[in-house]
Design an enzyme around this catalytic site. Structure first.
Site, short mmCIF file in Angstrom:
data_model
loop_
_atom_site.label_atom_id
_atom_site.label_comp_id
_atom_site.label_asym_id
_atom_site.label_seq_id
_atom_site.Cartn_x
_atom_site.Cartn_y
_atom_site.Cartn_z
N ASP A 27 -6.83 -2.94 -7.22
CA ASP A 27 -7.53 -3.50 -6.24
C ASP A 27 -7.90 -5.11 -6.55
O ASP A 27 -8.02 -5.57 -7.79
CB ASP A 27 -9.01 -2.86 -6.09
N ARG A 81 0.91 -1.30 0.04
CA ARG A 81 -0.10 0.04 -0.16
C ARG A 81 0.78 1.20 0.07
O ARG A 81 0.22 2.36 0.53
CB ARG A 81 -1.00 -0.06 1.13
N ARG A 100 -6.82 12.45 -5.62
CA ARG A 100 -8.42 11.66 -5.45
C ARG A 100 -9.30 12.81 -5.22
O ARG A 100 -10.30 12.69 -5.48
CB ARG A 100 -8.21 10.65 -4.32
N ARG A 160 -3.17 6.42 0.65
CA ARG A 160 -3.72 7.66 1.44
C ARG A 160 -2.90 8.32 2.50
O ARG A 160 -3.17 9.43 2.82
CB ARG A 160 -4.98 7.29 2.26
N TYR A 186 -15.10 -12.39 -0.43
CA TYR A 186 -15.70 -11.08 -0.97
C TYR A 186 -17.02 -11.40 -1.72
O TYR A 186 -18.00 -10.90 -1.64
CB TYR A 186 -14.67 -10.12 -1.49
#
Length: 342
Positions: free
Chosen positions: A73, A23, A36, A27, A147
């Site tokens: 993703d 990652r 973003r 963020r 998922y």
């Protein structure tokens, strides 16, 4: 000439250690947050190939990591298999229809949803120097299937585990379908320019030993075998988070070239128990980077020293947290780059 990371993944125990962070594009970076805010939601960023390429490159420009990990993703695979994918603010991803309620056969595949991801890989690779390895990735079948079955993530994957026990043949069909698409997806990334790929099995730690063999080891072994037939020179990293004492079996039986180690595993134990000479990736605790302080440096050196006698890619035990201070990352990198194997 291959870079330090690619050499290490191919089995060379280098004196210096390559480093990248799971990652690393995301963020915690102000430049990511700015982009973003300009572009919109997460999925829109993934499918804007210029934006996705820019995000992939941001941490390379800032920190000079040895690997650039594709910004995407793991749920792109079920999205291409025909489930609808949305990301809800503060709640995470949602897939519909849930396969606990609907048959796999009800999904209408949309394979063209994979094509923009390949374009992002091409754009990034064209902008990287030869010293930086382009990393592709996919979710492993068990994690992706959790998922797809429940429609969202959960702490214990109870619905999916119950389905796997109650209807193993039906669940096997889901695993097989995900496995087949994942092989094509990884090969597409490699053909677009990925020089190594990682399989993320984020929920591998929730399974019993027997279920781990069936739902983690077996499908990952098939992926590794089929990708390697088509791209024998491309290293494959397997990361079964939470595998614990099952990690050595995973490393031996899946055939991966390198194995990722999460932060819950003692690196001294991993260095002793994993197959001799196998490259290892990990396993610094991302929360220790967040916290900083004097233990950051000593903790990083402990990981480096534990894996000194085998090829080692310095990384975190999972993804870097979104509130991690940039200064803490810089301090960590300074420790890793100053370390040398005696």
């Amino acid at each position: 000439m291959p870079g330090l990371l690619l050499d290490t993944l191919r089995g060379t125990n280098t004196h210096k250690r390559p480093v990248w962070l799971m990652r690393q594009a995301g963020r915690y970076l102000p430049e990511y947050r700015a982009l973003r805010a300009e572009k919109g939601g997460f999925l829109a960023l993934v499918y804007d190939t210029d934006a996705a390429a820019e995000i992939t490159l941001q941490p390379i420009r800032r920190f000079g990591f040895d690997g650039a990990i594709l910004f995407s993703d793991i749920l792109i695979v079920p999205y291409a298999m025909g489930q609808d994918l949305t990301f809800l603010a503060g709640e995470g991803p949602r897939l519909t229809p849930r396969l606990v309620d609907h048959a796999l056969e009800a999904l209408v595949p949309v394979p063209e949803r994979l094509s923009p991801i390949y374009e992002t890989v091409r754009k990034v690779r064209a902008q990287l120097g030869t010293e930086t390895t382009m990393l592709g990735f996919a979710g492993s079948p068990w994690t992706v299937a959790t998922y797809m079955t429940a429609g969202e993530g959960s702490r214990d994957q109870a619905e999916t585990r119950a389905m796997a026990y109650a209807d193993p043949e039906g669940f096997q069909a889901i695993i097989d379908a995900v496995t087949g698409v994942t092989v094509e997806y990884l090969c597409g990334q490699i053909e677009a320019g990925a020089e190594a790929v990682q399989l993320f099995d984020s929920w591998a730690g929730t399974l019993s030993p027997t279920q781990f063999e069936r739902w983690v080891i077996a499908p990952n072994a098939r992926i590794v075998d089929e990708v390697r037939k088509r791209h024998p020179e491309t290293p494959i990293i397997g990361f079964p988070k939470g595998a614990g004492e099952k990690l050595p079996g995973y490393a031996r039986e899946t055939g991966v070239d390198a194995v990722g180690v999460d932060e819950t595993i003692d690196p001294v134990w991993a260095a002793r128990e994993l197959p001799a000479g196998m490259p290892v990736q990990g396993n610094f605790d991302p929360l220790q980077v967040l916290a900083g302080g004097p233990d950051l440096e000593s903790g990083a050196r402990r990981v480096l020293d534990a894996f000194a006698n085998r090829p080692h890619v310095f990384n975190l035990g999972h993804g870097i947290g979104q509130h991690t201070p940039i200064a803490h990352v810089e301090r960590l990198l300074a420790v890793v780059r100053a370390w040398e194997r005696n």
